[in-house]
Design an enzyme around this catalytic site. Structure first.
Site, PDB file in Angstrom:
ATOM      1  N   CYS A 177      17.205  18.067  76.676  1.00 42.85           N
ATOM      2  CA  CYS A 177      18.428  17.349  77.049  1.00 42.85           C
ATOM      3  C   CYS A 177      18.133  16.196  77.992  1.00 42.85           C
ATOM      4  O   CYS A 177      18.787  16.017  79.008  1.00 42.85           O
ATOM      5  CB  CYS A 177      19.429  18.321  77.666  1.00 42.85           C
ATOM      6  SG  CYS A 177      19.941  19.635  76.555  1.00 42.85           S
ATOM      7  N   SER A 196      26.166  29.035  73.742  1.00 39.91           N
ATOM      8  CA  SER A 196      26.167  27.958  72.749  1.00 39.91           C
ATOM      9  C   SER A 196      25.677  28.502  71.413  1.00 39.91           C
ATOM     10  O   SER A 196      24.703  29.253  71.354  1.00 39.91           O
ATOM     11  CB  SER A 196      25.261  26.819  73.224  1.00 39.91           C
ATOM     12  OG  SER A 196      25.309  25.730  72.333  1.00 39.91           O
ATOM     13  N   GLN A 242      20.725  30.317  77.203  1.00 42.17           N
ATOM     14  CA  GLN A 242      19.420  30.751  76.710  1.00 42.17           C
ATOM     15  C   GLN A 242      19.301  32.266  76.635  1.00 42.17           C
ATOM     16  O   GLN A 242      18.427  32.788  75.925  1.00 42.17           O
ATOM     17  CB  GLN A 242      18.304  30.194  77.599  1.00 42.17           C
ATOM     18  CG  GLN A 242      18.173  28.694  77.581  1.00 42.17           C
ATOM     19  CD  GLN A 242      17.763  28.149  76.222  1.00 42.17           C
ATOM     20  OE1 GLN A 242      17.290  28.869  75.346  1.00 42.17           O
ATOM     21  NE2 GLN A 242      17.956  26.855  76.032  1.00 42.17           N
TER      22      GLN A 242
END
Length: 389
Positions: free
Chosen positions: A328, A202, A182
């Site tokens: 998630c 990511s 993040q």
């Protein structure tokens, strides 16, 4: 209330929209046929695209090119990093335990490749910041172990004191992993200042494609053991044919995100306007992690008496996309383990919503959300806007 013609997307922490420049790069790569492990012209072209992306991701992380290992995303990256076996100067080193905070992402909460009996949870304070003294007390008399703490929380945006944690790891001879999924592109990544041995990022949080990520180490002489074996790809650190198109898009997105990190005033202004508007429209609004340092793009809040699940449905009907927290959890709206660890009452935690902004968020998006929200509050809890804060 009239239905909106244009959607508002305010869920960047779950996944940012693909940047047009990344999409264009991926489309170009998809027309190629080469395998990056092949020595012919087509293979060398694919290899060149991967290495170009590696350079861009390394630059985002202030790391050396060879320190970047491409994986399928943050979850695989965390699984790779959370291993009791590391390679140091080519020899295996066995770590005794995993120490992680109580507010980590589910992919870290599972403990990676550490046995359940060898995992230790360190508490956080009411704002979600790890309790440094508790961490120090936990690790001071332990054989070399792994400490894993996220740079910034996916639900609240709270930033952890990574330099202090890294200093503790260094003082007591432990290894330090940072989940920076993040944080990448939203704060400056400085592995040297953090004294982090490895971090994970990511692509799809940056405006790159889903299905690409990276594990980045501070020194290639100190690396986690491979999770996926069976091939020599990624310098033997991650077997399997590389997803060249996704990696290329990742690199383009990393470059754009790095440029945006240099000036976060736009996002800070949007968040300030958002939180002031939420408070003005509904004085009972409660913000989480408000006393801690937070990401410029993230706001986690609740209106008591309005469940997150009901609010999300109402907002979706208005074509407004936000989240109840982490994405998630199989799409389920449940009590956040992050807010529970912060000591938030379960009833209030069930009301928690998260707005997260990014590269394509505009002032108009925020103003139009603030136009929609009061009507939803009035329908779901008519008294919420009139009670004293």
């Amino acid at each position: 209330m009239p239905r909106r013609s244009d959607p508002i997307y305010l869920d960047h922490n779950a996944g940012a929209p693909l940047r047009p420049v990344a999409r264009e790069s991926m489309i170009e790569v998809l027309s190629d046929a080469g395998n990056a492990s092949s020595v012919h012209t087509d293979g060398r072209r694919a290899r060149g695209r991967i290495e170009s992306a590696r350079e861009k991701v390394a630059r985002l992380c202030s790391a050396q090119n060879r320190a970047v290992t491409f994986v399928s995303g943050g979850t695989e990256g965390n699984m790779m990093a959370l291993t009791p076996v590391w390679q140091v100067q080519g020899a295996p080193v066995y770590l005794e335990k995993l120490f992680r905070s109580a507010v980590e992402h589910p992919s870290v909460v599972t403990g990676g490749r550490f046995a359940v009996a060898n995992q230790c949870v360190v508490p956080v304070d009411s704002d979600g910041v790890i309790q440094i003294d508790a961490l120090k007390d936990s690790v001071c008399d332990t054989e070399p172990s792994l400490i894993s703490v996220m740079a910034a929380n996916n639900e609240t945006g709270v930033i952890q004191p990574l330099a202090e944690i890294g200093a503790i790891a260094q003082e007591y001879g432990h290894f330090f992993h940072v989940d920076a999924v993040q944080a990448a592109g939203r704060i400056k990544i400085d592995m040297d200042a953090w004294q982090a041995d490895a971090l994970t990022i990511s692509a799809h949080k940056l405006g790159g494609p889903q299905g690409a990520g990276a594990v980045v180490v501070r020194s290639t002489a100190k690396t986690p053991s491979a999770l996926m074996v069976g091939g020599g790809q990624e310098n033997w650190r991650r077997g399997g044919t590389e997803n060249v198109a996704a990696i290329a898009g990742f690199g383009i997105a990393a470059d754009a995100a790095l440029e945006e990190t240099a000036d976060l005033r736009h996002l800070l202004e949007l968040k300030t306007r958002l939180e002031e508007g939420l408070q003005a429209h509904c004085p009972t609004t409660i913000f989480f992690g408000i006393k801690a340092e937070r990401l410029a793009n993230t706001c986690c809040f609740a209106v008591p008496g309005i469940s997150a699940e009901t609010a999300l449905i109402a907002l979706d009907l208005e074509r407004v996309s936000i989240s109840s927290g982490s994405a998630c959890s199989s799409g389920k709206v449940s009590v956040s383990h992050v807010l529970t660890a912060m000591g938030v009452d379960e009833e209030l935690a069930r009301c928690a919503l998260r707005i997260s902004m990014g590269w394509d968020t505009t002032k108009t998006d925020i103003e139009e959300f603030l136009d929609v929200w009061p009507g939803i509050v009035d329908r779901l809890n008519p008294n919420a806007r009139h009670k004293a804060a």
